[in-house]
Motif scaffolding. Structure first.
Motif, short mmCIF file in Angstrom:
data_model
loop_
_atom_site.label_atom_id
_atom_site.label_comp_id
_atom_site.label_asym_id
_atom_site.label_seq_id
_atom_site.Cartn_x
_atom_site.Cartn_y
_atom_site.Cartn_z
N ALA A 17 46.98 42.48 29.76
CA ALA A 17 48.20 43.29 29.89
C ALA A 17 48.97 42.89 31.15
O ALA A 17 50.19 42.68 31.12
CB ALA A 17 47.84 44.78 29.93
N ALA A 18 48.23 42.74 32.27
CA ALA A 18 48.90 42.41 33.53
C ALA A 18 49.51 41.00 33.46
O ALA A 18 50.63 40.79 33.93
CB ALA A 18 47.89 42.50 34.68
N ALA A 19 48.79 40.05 32.86
CA ALA A 19 49.31 38.67 32.78
C ALA A 19 50.56 38.62 31.91
O ALA A 19 51.53 37.94 32.25
CB ALA A 19 48.23 37.74 32.23
N GLY A 62 47.42 35.02 39.62
CA GLY A 62 47.81 36.40 39.93
C GLY A 62 46.90 37.44 39.30
O GLY A 62 47.25 38.62 39.25
N GLY A 63 45.72 37.03 38.80
CA GLY A 63 44.78 37.97 38.16
C GLY A 63 44.34 39.09 39.11
O GLY A 63 44.46 38.97 40.32
N LEU A 64 43.80 40.15 38.50
CA LEU A 64 43.46 41.35 39.28
C LEU A 64 42.05 41.29 39.87
O LEU A 64 41.78 41.88 40.92
CB LEU A 64 43.51 42.60 38.37
CG LEU A 64 44.67 42.72 37.39
CD1 LEU A 64 44.52 43.99 36.56
CD2 LEU A 64 45.99 42.75 38.14
N ALA A 372 35.23 37.71 30.36
CA ALA A 372 36.20 38.55 29.65
C ALA A 372 37.56 38.49 30.34
O ALA A 372 38.60 38.27 29.70
CB ALA A 372 35.69 39.99 29.59
N ALA A 373 37.54 38.65 31.66
CA ALA A 373 38.80 38.70 32.41
C ALA A 373 39.55 37.37 32.29
O ALA A 373 40.77 37.35 32.11
CB ALA A 373 38.50 39.02 33.87
N ALA A 374 38.82 36.26 32.40
CA ALA A 374 39.46 34.95 32.36
C ALA A 374 40.10 34.70 30.98
O ALA A 374 41.21 34.16 30.89
CB ALA A 374 38.44 33.85 32.68
N GLN A 375 39.43 35.13 29.92
CA GLN A 375 40.05 35.01 28.60
C GLN A 375 41.28 35.92 28.50
O GLN A 375 42.26 35.59 27.84
CB GLN A 375 39.08 35.43 27.51
CG GLN A 375 37.95 34.49 27.26
CD GLN A 375 36.98 35.12 26.27
OE1 GLN A 375 37.31 35.35 25.12
NE2 GLN A 375 35.80 35.43 26.73
N GLY A 376 41.18 37.10 29.15
CA GLY A 376 42.31 38.04 29.13
C GLY A 376 43.55 37.38 29.70
O GLY A 376 44.66 37.53 29.16
N LEU A 377 43.37 36.63 30.79
CA LEU A 377 44.51 35.93 31.39
C LEU A 377 45.15 34.99 30.37
O LEU A 377 46.37 35.01 30.16
CB LEU A 377 44.03 35.12 32.61
CG LEU A 377 45.06 34.14 33.17
CD1 LEU A 377 46.13 34.88 33.95
CD2 LEU A 377 44.39 33.09 34.05
N ALA A 378 44.31 34.16 29.73
CA ALA A 378 44.84 33.17 28.78
C ALA A 378 45.54 33.86 27.60
O ALA A 378 46.66 33.48 27.21
CB ALA A 378 43.70 32.28 28.29
N ALA A 379 44.89 34.90 27.06
CA ALA A 379 45.47 35.58 25.89
C ALA A 379 46.76 36.30 26.28
O ALA A 379 47.75 36.28 25.52
CB ALA A 379 44.45 36.56 25.31
N GLY A 380 46.77 36.92 27.46
CA GLY A 380 47.96 37.67 27.90
C GLY A 380 49.15 36.74 28.12
O GLY A 380 50.26 37.02 27.66
N LEU A 381 48.91 35.62 28.82
CA LEU A 381 50.01 34.67 29.08
C LEU A 381 50.57 34.15 27.76
O LEU A 381 51.79 34.03 27.58
CB LEU A 381 49.50 33.47 29.90
CG LEU A 381 49.12 33.72 31.36
CD1 LEU A 381 48.53 32.44 31.97
CD2 LEU A 381 50.33 34.18 32.17
#
Ligand SMILES: Cc1cc2nc3c(=O)[nH]c(=O)nc-3n(C[C@H](O)[C@H](O)[C@H](O)COP(=O)(O)OP(=O)(O)OC[C@H]3O[C@@H](n4cnc5c(N)ncnc54)[C@H](O)[C@@H]3O)c2cc1C
Length: 558
Positions: A17-19, A62-64, A372-381
């Motif tokens: 969401a943040a990315a 810029g991840g959290l 999980a977080a690293a995939q979140g970055l890729a999926a969000g971007l």
């Protein structure tokens, strides 16, 4: 209408969401409860070998996670310090409550609309995502990111007791699981577990070996120094022959061995009953006693995750040095859940057949907050890029651990929980935790997904690299040390690149390639490699099949 709607407020969902918001999308985040944000289901620690590399890379964009870990770190340890810097693993023990608070605050810095409720259906028409049904209402979105972690049709186990739930006290996600099964996206079941939490006041610390925090200060974030917070010591103890005996006698009450749990658990983080069954001849297994925070007495005994009944947990815990009078505050348990076949995703983490659907986190078969977080970055971007009609971003295997993980997941899929380790990266001498900004900083600047302060920090890093004194900083010294290996690696890449960079179009018809066996055609069709290089790493694709594919794709390109 939203550009991107993320389902799940865990580590993958928050980063996604943040990315997406940092990339300029109008974003919504739906999750069961507000307190889900930044929730650490298991050990409140971030980083480690391989995992720490992922967090540093995420931070560059810029991840959290790195900043939240720095705000809440109560114990820092650079793992593998005695080895080469390529395998150093920054790891912090976090204050659980403060980590969650920091994640919420960082998430609030980006414009994300929170929706509290249950997502029960993803609406699609003609193979295209339209939105998500939340508590009976449809929320329209151009792209949807699914990040439901361990919640899909999840069951919790403690001894022979079994209840539906994604985490203790939280419901499972059933309707979504049914929909994914109907679409043929679900792959099978996996399991993970957590140890009992102990009351630190009932531990005899004098009978354990203290493990102090690192003397020198360093940060998880490579871009900003973390705040200095009180640092606590952890401690080490071991199981004994009596512990093993108690556990062995109660194998019959373990859902792992009774057949109740079918899903495979994480190989590198097995339950204590699994360790005793597989390595019972050892005289003891190490346990790290890790404090859960500054204002709590809870202690996390790392190394004894279990789903044995509570009375057995109590009995075996009290056979361990220093824990003879320890009180269990919360029993350990296991969770079994459904996961999806990540081979159905491309390297943007977008679904190959459902336009606008992205998946990230434990749902893709990984284990751990960092993965999980690293995939979140890729999926969000990429979900944002899809919705806004701008260029997607593919993380490369050669330049990032994130690329290694996404490549492994989407090409090879997962038969057991996937955890990041440095051994997975062929190019690990170049992929150090300390050079993440150098490797990825230009990508982050080009994507414009960082704050002005982070942009400045990245630019100053590149400026610093041009100065002679850079050679005397840690990164400069490591660059010099690894230079001969990295140069050799680059020469090898250049040779491989000449052929392997050839792209394979998404609609390529493998059945028309002369010399490809039916089995190879099927494998290539299922995994859909985007280049010859990716095709070369699909298990079962022989050199002969690759040569046939090479001829066909070169002809097509010419
Ligand atoms: C008991 C337990 C033990 C674990 N042990 C370990 C371990 O030892 N080592 C390790 O590396 N990892 C462990 N993990 C895994 C670790 O917690 C996960 O890897 C990590 O949290 C995954 O992040 P995620 O964002 O993918 O999913 P989660 O953190 O699971 O977050 C998923 C989110 O989605 C929300 N959600 C789900 N369905 C819906 C829906 N339909 N509608 C709205 N919201 C929904 C949930 O409320 C939750 O907030 C453990 C997990 C559990 C539960």
């Amino acid at each position: 209408m939203l550009d991107v709607l993320v389902i799940g407020g865990g580590h993958a969902g928050c980063e996604a969401a943040a990315a997406a918001a940092r990339r300029g999308a109008k974003v919504g985040l739906v999750t069961f409860r507000a307190e889900d944000i930044g929730q650490m289901s298991c050990n409140p620690s971030i980083g480690g070998v391989g995992k720490g590399h992922l967090v540093r890379e995420l931070d560059v964009f810029g991840g959290l996670m790195a900043r939240a870990a720095d705000c809440s770190a109560i114990h820092r340890r650079m793992l593998n310090r005695s080895k080469g810097s390529a395998v150093h693993g920054p790891r912090v023990q976090a204050d659980r409550r403060q980590f969650q608070q920091a994640t919420k605050e960082l998430l609030n810095e980006t414009p994300v609309n929170m929706v509290i409720g249950e997502a029960t259906e993803i609406s699609i028409r003609c193979g295209r995502v339209l939105g998500v049904v939340v508590d009976g209402q449809t929320i329209a979105a151009a792209a949807v990111v699914l990040a439901t972690g361990t919640f899909l049709d999840a069951q919790l186990y403690c001894g022979l007791k079994r209840i539906a739930g994604g985490r203790t006290g939280e419901k499972a996600s059933l309707p979504l699981a049914a929909q994914l099964r109907e679409w043929g996206v679900a792959q099978g079941r996996l399991k993970t577990g957590t140890p009992p939490r102990l009351d630190g006041r009932t531990i005899d610390w004098a009978r354990t070996t203290p493990q102090p925090s690192d003397a020198e200060s360093w940060s998880m974030s490579g871009l900003a120094a973390g705040p200095a917070r009180e640092q606590l010591a952890c401690a080490i103890t071991r199981t004994t022959a009596v512990t093993h005996e108690v556990i062995r006698k109660n194998f019959g009450q373990s859902p792992l061995f009774s057949g109740a749990i079918e899903g495979r658990g994480p190989r590198y983080c097995p339950s204590i009953e699994d360790k005793i069954r597989r390595f019972g001849d050892r005289d003891g297994h190490q346990i790290f006693l890790e404090p859960e925070g500054l204002d709590t007495h809870l202690v996390y005994p790392n190394g004894i995750s279990t789903s044995l009944p509570v009375d057995v947990q109590m009995a075996f815990v009290r056979t361990i040095a220093g824990l003879e009078r320890a009180e269990i505050v919360r029993p350990g348990y296991a969770v079994e859940y459904e996961y999806v076949d990540a081979r159905k995703l491309d390297s943007t983490l977008g679904h190959r057949e459902i336009d606008g659907l992205f998946l990230c986190g434990q749902i893709n078969g990984t284990t751990g907050y960092e993965e999980a977080a690293a995939q979140g970055l890729a999926a969000g971007l990429n979900a944002a890029a899809h919705a806004l009609g701008v260029a997607t971003h593919r993380f490369e295997r050669r330049t990032s651990y994130i690329g290694v993980m996404i490549d492994d997941l989407t090409l090879q899929g997962v038969q057991e929980p996937y955890r990041m380790m440095t051994a997975r990266a062929e190019y690990r001498l170049a992929l150090r935790a300390d050079n993440a900004v150098t490797r990825l900083g230009q990508n982050a600047l080009a994507l414009e997904c960082v704050s002005p302060r982070q942009r400045e920090a990245i630019e100053s890093h590149f400026e610093l690299r041009t100065r002679p004194e850079f050679a005397e900083t840690d990164e400069g010294k490591a660059d010099a040390l690894y230079a001969p290996y990295v140069e050799r690696q680059q020469r090898e890449w250049a040779a491989v690149d000449r052929d392997m960079a050839i792209r394979i179009p998404g609609n390529f018809n493998y059945s028309l390639v002369p010399g490809l066996s039916a089995e190879a055609v099927e494998k290539l069709r299922l995994t859909g490699p985007e280049s010859l290089e990716q095709a070369s790493r699909i298990p079962g694709i022989t050199p002969a099949a690759l040569a046939a594919l090479h001829v066909a794709t070169t002809r097509r390109a010419a």
